[in-house]
Design an enzyme around this catalytic site. Structure first.
Site, PDB file in Angstrom:
ATOM      1  CD1 TRP A 102      -2.201  -2.184   1.710  1.00 26.54           C
ATOM      2  CD2 TRP A 102      -2.845  -1.207   0.096  1.00 26.54           C
ATOM      3  NE1 TRP A 102      -3.187  -3.069   1.365  1.00 26.54           N
ATOM      4  CE2 TRP A 102      -3.747  -2.352   0.323  1.00 26.54           C
ATOM      5  CE3 TRP A 102      -3.321  -0.263  -1.039  1.00 26.54           C
ATOM      6  CZ2 TRP A 102      -4.574  -2.927  -0.536  1.00 26.54           C
ATOM      7  CZ3 TRP A 102      -4.390  -0.817  -1.955  1.00 26.54           C
ATOM      8  CH2 TRP A 102      -5.102  -1.970  -1.842  1.00 26.54           C
ATOM      9  CG  ASP A 171      -3.325   3.863   4.731  1.00 29.95           C
ATOM     10  OD1 ASP A 171      -4.444   3.369   5.252  1.00 29.95           O
ATOM     11  OD2 ASP A 171      -3.204   3.029   3.392  1.00 29.95           O
ATOM     12  CE  LYS A 195      -8.553  -3.703   3.928  1.00 31.30           C
ATOM     13  NZ  LYS A 195      -7.944  -2.452   3.434  1.00 31.30           N
TER      14      LYS A 195
HETATM   15  C1  LIG Z   1      -7.052  -2.258   2.156  1.00 30.82           C
HETATM   16  C2  LIG Z   1      -6.114  -1.095   2.255  1.00 30.82           C
HETATM   17  C3  LIG Z   1      -6.006   0.106   1.276  1.00 30.82           C
HETATM   18  C4  LIG Z   1      -7.142   0.244   0.182  1.00 30.82           C
HETATM   19  O1  LIG Z   1      -8.444   0.579   0.728  1.00 30.82           O
HETATM   20  P1  LIG Z   1      -9.389   0.951  -0.392  1.00 30.82           P
HETATM   21  O2  LIG Z   1     -10.607   1.337   0.605  1.00 30.82           O
HETATM   22  O3  LIG Z   1      -9.697  -0.137  -1.174  1.00 30.82           O
HETATM   23  O4  LIG Z   1      -9.085   2.084  -1.296  1.00 30.82           O
HETATM   24  C5  LIG Z   1      -5.091   0.909   1.490  1.00 30.82           C
HETATM   25  N1  LIG Z   1      -4.250   0.904   2.477  1.00 30.82           N
HETATM   26  C6  LIG Z   1      -4.113  -0.056   3.422  1.00 30.82           C
HETATM   27  C7  LIG Z   1      -3.430  -0.135   4.548  1.00 30.82           C
HETATM   28  C8  LIG Z   1      -5.118  -1.033   3.370  1.00 30.82           C
HETATM   29  O5  LIG Z   1      -5.335  -2.130   4.152  1.00 30.82           O
END
Ligand SMILES: *Cc1c(COP(=O)(O)O)cnc(C)c1O
Length: 359
Positions: A102, A171, A195
């Protein structure tokens, strides 16, 4: 039939109590005479849902008053763009830690707007380790430092917050609400909901107020934090159902004793699963034990020709979605807040049985 446990990385399982509650109030929400999905976001019923969710999240995470909490769409991926657009603020460079899949995506997007200084890079060790912060190469003139506290695919999680003289952007998609954090150390925290928060379609952004309002020119109005901050995240129609469901999850978290209580359970769940993996020659996890994720536990079988059978048998034993990401191979057990400790126990027992039969 044994209980079903869903180890999906995302969209991930939700607490059973929350699903039952949603089912119970799905057709008619409160006194609204309609489903929560069918009412105006500007009406009194939904306004209460929205405000309560924000208030509960503020309480759970102890979010200071000088931070806005935004309920947006576009996923964490949209934040990969919104972060540079809003935080560049006249500067030309930004710092990004490259600690996983990511991170790579976030970096690629930031490069469209700024010069990206990769201040640390774990790609050489296949994202299984994090370099000591003392070795990081920070661009001191950069607008901010971006990092991903928990990399969901390799299962690599920071046990420290970088110390820098600029806003830190994190993030937290796969770690938010799993352990206590000091929000005041961050300029922006963002997380896709699917998540550890609720259904997909909602992205939470926690942003310090002084970082709002100066954007790269000629960008879409929806990509300006001020658009959302000035309109209580209702400049246009928000993702109402996921917002409501997230609110129910926040209430559930408070009932569990809050984030501190969840963190103890999460730490214990992860520790026993890693212990089972390390205690066997049949299973292994390559991540430096210091930086192993509490939320996403990848593991491989010594003999990968057994992968297919492992997945079939685990599925039949009601242990779902254990297939690892293709870049890592093997298995991955995502054990977010909603995964009860009994689910981890069931997985460990299954793994031991499978090893006995096929090891
Ligand atoms: C799942 C995930 C993403 C992507 O998320 P979307 O909502 O599909 O854009 C980005 N960063 C991390 C750390 C993730 O686990």
């Amino acid at each position: 039939m044994s209980e079903i446990y869903n180890f999906s990385a995302g969209p991930a399982m939700l607490p059973k109590q929350v699903l039952n509650q949603i089912q119970g109030e799905l057709i008619e929400y409160g006194n609204a005479k309609a489903s929560v999905m069918e009412i105006s976001h500007r009406g009194v019923d939904f306004m209460q849902v929205a405000q309560k969710a924000e208030q509960d999240l503020r309480e759970l995470m102890n979010i200071p008053n000088n931070y806005k909490v935004l309920f947006l769409q576009g996923g964490a991926s949209a934040q990969f763009s919104m972060v540079p657009i809003n935080l560049l603020r006249g500067k030309t460079s930004v710092n990004y830690a490259n600690t996983g899949h990511w991170s790579v995506k976030a970096i690629a997007e930031a490069k469209r707007y700024a010069e990206v200084n990769i201040c640390t890079d774990s790609s050489a060790n296949k994202f299984t380790d994090i370099d000591d912060f003392s070795n990081w190469n920070i661009d001191q003139d950069a607008a901010y430092l971006h990092y991903i506290p928990n990399e969901t695919i390799a299962g690599l999680e920071f046990d420290f917050i970088p110390e820098v003289d600029m806003p830190i952007v994190a993030d937290m998609s796969s770690t938010i609400l799993s352990r206590e954090i000091d929000v005041s150390k961050f300029g922006v925290i963002y997380a896709g909901a699917q998540k550890n928060i609720g259904p997909s379609g909602l992205t939470i952004v926690i942003v310090r107020e002084d970082l709002i309002g100066e954007v790269v020119p000629k960008q879409p109005v929806l990509f300006d934090y001020a658009t959302h901050a000035n309109n209580d995240s209702m400049y246009n129609t928000p993702s109402t159902f996921p917002w409501y469901a997230a609110g129910r999850v926040f209430e559930w978290l408070k009932d569990q004793g809050g984030i501190g209580a969840m963190a103890s359970v999460n730490e214990r769940k992860a520790a026993k699963l890693y212990q089972a993996i390390d205690g066997s020659d049949f299973y292994s996890n390559p991540v430096n034990p210091k930086y192993r994720s509490w939320m996403n536990v990848p593991f491989i079988l010594a003999n990968d020709s057994l992968d297919k059978m492992f997945l079939e048998k685990s599925y039949n034993a009601n242990l779902l979605a254990l297939k690892g990401h293709k870049s890592v191979g093997g298995m991955r057990a995502s054990i977010y807040n909603a995964m009860p400790e009994s689910g981890v126990d069931a997985l460990i027992e299954f793994m031991a049985d499978f090893e006995k039969q096929h090891g």
